[in-house]
Design an enzyme around this catalytic site. Structure first.
Site, PDB file in Angstrom:
ATOM      1  N   HIS A   1       0.852  -1.188   0.000  1.00 11.65           N
ATOM      2  CA  HIS A   1       0.000   0.000   0.000  1.00 11.65           C
ATOM      3  C   HIS A   1       0.892   1.242   0.000  1.00 11.65           C
ATOM      4  O   HIS A   1       2.110   1.148   0.205  1.00 11.65           O
ATOM      5  CB  HIS A   1      -0.935   0.006   1.220  1.00 11.65           C
ATOM      6  CG  HIS A   1      -0.224  -0.058   2.527  1.00 11.65           C
ATOM      7  ND1 HIS A   1      -0.108  -1.208   3.271  1.00 11.65           N
ATOM      8  CD2 HIS A   1       0.450   0.887   3.217  1.00 11.65           C
ATOM      9  CE1 HIS A   1       0.579  -0.969   4.354  1.00 11.65           C
ATOM     10  NE2 HIS A   1       0.945   0.304   4.352  1.00 11.65           N
TER      11      HIS A   1
HETATM   12  C1  T46 Z   1       2.848   0.661   6.896  1.00 10.57           C
HETATM   13  C2  T46 Z   1       3.626  -0.586   7.054  1.00 10.57           C
HETATM   14  C3  T46 Z   1       5.111  -0.322   7.131  1.00 10.57           C
HETATM   15  C4  T46 Z   1      -4.355  -0.364  13.321  1.00 10.57           C
HETATM   16  O1  T46 Z   1      -5.518  -0.510  13.758  1.00 10.57           O
HETATM   17  N1  T46 Z   1      -3.559   0.614  13.836  1.00 10.57           N
HETATM   18  C5  T46 Z   1      -2.287   0.809  13.391  1.00 10.57           C
HETATM   19  O2  T46 Z   1      -1.596   1.722  13.893  1.00 10.57           O
HETATM   20  C6  T46 Z   1      -1.781  -0.028  12.342  1.00 10.57           C
HETATM   21  C7  T46 Z   1      -0.380   0.169  11.796  1.00 10.57           C
HETATM   22  C8  T46 Z   1      -2.598  -1.012  11.838  1.00 10.57           C
HETATM   23  N2  T46 Z   1      -3.858  -1.181  12.331  1.00 10.57           N
HETATM   24  C9  T46 Z   1      -4.682  -2.275  11.819  1.00 10.57           C
HETATM   25  C10 T46 Z   1      -5.082  -2.170  10.357  1.00 10.57           C
HETATM   26  C11 T46 Z   1      -5.202  -3.606   9.919  1.00 10.57           C
HETATM   27  O3  T46 Z   1      -6.486  -4.087  10.254  1.00 10.57           O
HETATM   28  O4  T46 Z   1      -3.916  -3.485  11.908  1.00 10.57           O
HETATM   29  C12 T46 Z   1      -4.184  -4.338  10.817  1.00 10.57           C
HETATM   30  C13 T46 Z   1      -2.904  -4.691  10.080  1.00 10.57           C
HETATM   31  O5  T46 Z   1      -2.416  -3.529   9.365  1.00 10.57           O
HETATM   32  P1  T46 Z   1      -1.794  -3.623   7.905  1.00 10.57           P
HETATM   33  O6  T46 Z   1      -2.379  -4.763   7.164  1.00 10.57           O
HETATM   34  O7  T46 Z   1      -1.904  -2.266   7.271  1.00 10.57           O
HETATM   35  O8  T46 Z   1      -0.258  -3.947   8.257  1.00 10.57           O
HETATM   36  P2  T46 Z   1       1.007  -3.906   7.294  1.00 10.57           P
HETATM   37  O9  T46 Z   1       2.087  -4.589   8.026  1.00 10.57           O
HETATM   38  O10 T46 Z   1       0.672  -4.380   5.934  1.00 10.57           O
HETATM   39  O11 T46 Z   1       1.357  -2.333   7.171  1.00 10.57           O
HETATM   40  C14 T46 Z   1       1.832  -1.622   8.307  1.00 10.57           C
HETATM   41  C15 T46 Z   1       1.116  -0.279   8.446  1.00 10.57           C
HETATM   42  O12 T46 Z   1      -0.299  -0.487   8.486  1.00 10.57           O
HETATM   43  C16 T46 Z   1       1.425   0.668   7.316  1.00 10.57           C
HETATM   44  O13 T46 Z   1       0.987   1.970   7.637  1.00 10.57           O
HETATM   45  O14 T46 Z   1       3.301   1.603   6.267  1.00 10.57           O
HETATM   46  O15 T46 Z   1       3.227  -1.388   8.169  1.00 10.57           O
END
Ligand code: T46
Length: 135
Positions: free
Chosen positions: A47
């Site tokens: 993303h």
């Molecule tokens: C990024 C990369 C480096 C939250 O509720 N609060 C938070 O602060 C974060 C980071 C995530 N979430 C929730 C959103 C999703 O339901 O946790 C779940 C997993 O997040 P995501 O699939 O976006 O995780 P990554 O590892 O793909 O991405 C993360 C960060 O979300 C993103 O901002 O830049 O790490």
């Protein structure tokens, strides 16, 4: 890739790095999160963000982060608490090759906001084209 080298304040007792907003991190830190225990062969990210700026620091183990500005993809292996990777807005990011002991600490300039994410690569490219067309 914009790498930030944190000064090693360690001594004979062991290592120490200090991270301060607007000092060695170029924004106010509003949120901190940690990615850990990533399963074997799992990649994360895929993303971009509209406004969010972040600095990622691998405080244990290692992982590879790929940053894509819509024209060029660059990758970096993070494996030290002494090194941060700055990730600006409108950059597509992917995270690969997590070791089982990897702990990725991420400092963020904004509170969590799902509306700030672009999770479709074609939408990301469209946004980049618009930005480039305007400038
Ligand atoms: C990024 C990369 C480096 C939250 O509720 N609060 C938070 O602060 C974060 C980071 C995530 N979430 C929730 C959103 C999703 O339901 O946790 C779940 C997993 O997040 P995501 O699939 O976006 O995780 P990554 O590892 O793909 O991405 C993360 C960060 O979300 C993103 O901002 O830049 O790490």
């Amino acid at each position: 890739m914009e790498m930030i080298n944190f000064e090693d304040l360690g001594d004979s007792r062991g290592g120490l790095v200090s991270i301060e907003e607007h000092k060695n991190v170029p924004f106010e830190i509003k949120r901190v999160y940690c990615i850990y225990g990533v399963k074997k062969n799992v990649s994360r990210g895929f993303h971009s963000h509209k406004n969010l700026e972040q600095v990622a620091i691998c405080i244990n183990g290692s992982c590879t982060i790929v940053l894509d500005d819509g024209l060029i993809k660059r990758s970096a292996v993070l494996s030290s608490p002494k090194t941060g990777l700055y990730i600006g807005k409108n950059i597509w990011r992917e995270m690969h090759d997590f070791t089982s002991d990897c702990v990725l600490l991420v400092l963020a300039s904004e509170l969590y906001d799902e509306d700030d994410y672009i999770r479709s690569y074609s939408e990301f490219l469209k946004k980049i084209e618009n930005i480039r067309g305007v400038t």
